[in-house]
Design a protein around this motif. Structure first.
Motif, mmCIF file in Angstrom:
data_model
loop_
_atom_site.group_PDB
_atom_site.id
_atom_site.type_symbol
_atom_site.label_atom_id
_atom_site.label_comp_id
_atom_site.label_asym_id
_atom_site.label_seq_id
_atom_site.Cartn_x
_atom_site.Cartn_y
_atom_site.Cartn_z
ATOM 1 N N PRO A 1 -3.138 -18.313 7.458
ATOM 2 C CA PRO A 1 -1.749 -18.753 7.579
ATOM 3 C C PRO A 1 -0.743 -17.615 7.580
ATOM 4 N N LYS A 2 -0.965 -16.640 6.725
ATOM 5 C CA LYS A 2 0.014 -15.559 6.653
ATOM 6 C C LYS A 2 -0.689 -14.222 6.621
ATOM 7 N N SER A 3 -0.290 -13.382 7.527
ATOM 8 C CA SER A 3 -0.835 -12.034 7.525
ATOM 9 C C SER A 3 0.284 -11.078 7.905
ATOM 10 N N TYR A 4 0.420 -10.042 7.128
ATOM 11 C CA TYR A 4 1.475 -9.076 7.393
ATOM 12 C C TYR A 4 0.884 -7.767 7.895
ATOM 13 N N VAL A 5 1.653 -7.107 8.710
ATOM 14 C CA VAL A 5 1.211 -5.828 9.254
ATOM 15 C C VAL A 5 2.250 -4.765 8.927
ATOM 16 N N CYS A 6 1.767 -3.634 8.460
ATOM 17 C CA CYS A 6 2.653 -2.515 8.158
ATOM 18 C C CYS A 6 2.632 -1.513 9.295
ATOM 19 N N ASP A 7 3.823 -1.186 9.794
ATOM 20 C CA ASP A 7 3.906 -0.215 10.883
ATOM 21 C C ASP A 7 3.589 1.187 10.391
ATOM 22 N N ARG B 1 0.816 -1.214 0.000
ATOM 23 C CA ARG B 1 0.000 0.000 0.000
ATOM 24 C C ARG B 1 0.847 1.260 0.000
ATOM 25 N N CYS B 2 1.825 1.317 0.912
ATOM 26 C CA CYS B 2 2.596 2.550 1.038
ATOM 27 C C CYS B 2 4.061 2.352 0.652
ATOM 28 N N GLY B 3 4.458 1.113 0.427
ATOM 29 C CA GLY B 3 5.822 0.867 -0.021
ATOM 30 C C GLY B 3 6.841 0.882 1.095
ATOM 31 N N SER B 4 6.387 0.913 2.338
ATOM 32 C CA SER B 4 7.303 0.948 3.462
ATOM 33 C C SER B 4 7.927 -0.422 3.713
ATOM 34 N N PRO B 5 9.204 -0.444 4.055
ATOM 35 C CA PRO B 5 9.853 -1.707 4.403
ATOM 36 C C PRO B 5 9.547 -2.137 5.835
ATOM 37 N N ARG B 6 8.833 -1.296 6.540
ATOM 38 C CA ARG B 6 8.531 -1.618 7.941
ATOM 39 C C ARG B 6 7.302 -2.509 8.020
ATOM 40 N N ILE B 7 7.436 -3.682 7.438
ATOM 41 C CA ILE B 7 6.313 -4.615 7.431
ATOM 42 C C ILE B 7 6.791 -5.936 8.000
ATOM 43 N N HIS B 8 5.954 -6.562 8.766
ATOM 44 C CA HIS B 8 6.373 -7.800 9.409
ATOM 45 C C HIS B 8 5.204 -8.763 9.520
ATOM 46 N N LEU B 9 5.524 -10.013 9.721
ATOM 47 C CA LEU B 9 4.492 -11.021 9.885
ATOM 48 C C LEU B 9 3.701 -10.769 11.164
ATOM 49 N N SER B 10 2.433 -10.820 11.024
ATOM 50 C CA SER B 10 1.576 -10.653 12.193
ATOM 51 C C SER B 10 1.614 -11.906 13.047
ATOM 52 N N SER B 11 1.692 -11.709 14.344
ATOM 53 C CA SER B 11 1.651 -12.857 15.241
ATOM 54 C C SER B 11 0.221 -13.030 15.740
ATOM 55 N N TYR C 1 -1.521 -1.217 7.190
ATOM 56 C CA TYR C 1 -1.990 -2.257 6.288
ATOM 57 C C TYR C 1 -1.874 -3.622 6.945
ATOM 58 N N ARG C 2 -2.859 -4.459 6.695
ATOM 59 C CA ARG C 2 -2.830 -5.802 7.225
ATOM 60 C C ARG C 2 -3.397 -6.743 6.189
ATOM 61 N N GLY C 3 -2.631 -7.751 5.822
ATOM 62 C CA GLY C 3 -3.115 -8.674 4.815
ATOM 63 C C GLY C 3 -2.040 -9.658 4.406
ATOM 64 N N PRO C 4 -2.414 -10.599 3.578
ATOM 65 C CA PRO C 4 -1.494 -11.676 3.192
ATOM 66 C C PRO C 4 -0.541 -11.282 2.069
ATOM 67 N N ILE C 5 -0.755 -10.117 1.495
ATOM 68 C CA ILE C 5 0.027 -9.736 0.319
ATOM 69 C C ILE C 5 1.112 -8.732 0.672
ATOM 70 N N ILE C 6 2.316 -9.021 0.225
ATOM 71 C CA ILE C 6 3.411 -8.070 0.377
ATOM 72 C C ILE C 6 4.137 -7.947 -0.941
ATOM 73 N N MET C 7 4.921 -6.918 -1.069
ATOM 74 C CA MET C 7 5.813 -6.808 -2.213
ATOM 75 C C MET C 7 7.170 -7.329 -1.787
ATOM 76 N N GLU C 8 7.747 -8.155 -2.627
ATOM 77 C CA GLU C 8 9.079 -8.650 -2.330
ATOM 78 C C GLU C 8 10.032 -8.211 -3.422
ATOM 79 N N LEU C 9 11.060 -7.544 -3.013
ATOM 80 C CA LEU C 9 12.054 -7.100 -3.974
ATOM 81 C C LEU C 9 13.420 -7.523 -3.500
#
Ligand SMILES: [Zn+2]
Length: 74
Positions: A44-50, A26-36, A54-62
Motif C-alpha cells: 500500500p505505501k512505499s516511499y523512495v528517497c532521492d 536512513r539519511c534524513g533527507s527531505p527528498r522523499i516521496h511516495l513511490s508510484s 532508500y525504499r520502504g514503507p517507513i518514513i520519519m515525520e516531523l
C-alpha cells in the motif's frame, strides 16, 4: 459517548496541526516521496528517497516548527 467525542476532538486537533514534513529514515533527507509503484495494491505505501535510494514503507515525520532534524551520520 464521551469517549467518542474525545476521539473526534483529537482528530480535529491533529488536523489543525498542519502537514508534517517527511524525512528519509536512513539519511534524513527531505527528498522523499511516495513511490508510484504498479503493485500498490500489494504494498500500500512505499516511499523512495532521492538522496540515498532508500525504499520502504517507513518514513520519519516531523512537524516543521519542531525544529531541527537530527543529524545522523554514519
Ligand atoms: Zn535517504
Amino acid at each position: 459517548m464521551g469517549i467518542l467525542r474525545n476521539i473526534l476532538e483529537v482528530f480535529k486537533t491533529l488536523r489543525y496541526r498542519g502537514p508534517s514534513k517527511m524525512y528519509c529514515p536512513r539519511c534524513g533527507s527531505p527528498r522523499i516521496h511516495l513511490s508510484s509503484s504498479l503493485d500498490y495494491w500489494l504494498t500500500p505505501k512505499s516511499y523512495v528517497c532521492d538522496e540515498c535510494g532508500y525504499r520502504g514503507p517507513i518514513i520519519m515525520e516531523l512537524e516543521e516548527d519542531e525544529g531541527k532534524t537530527q543529524n545522523v551520520e554514519d
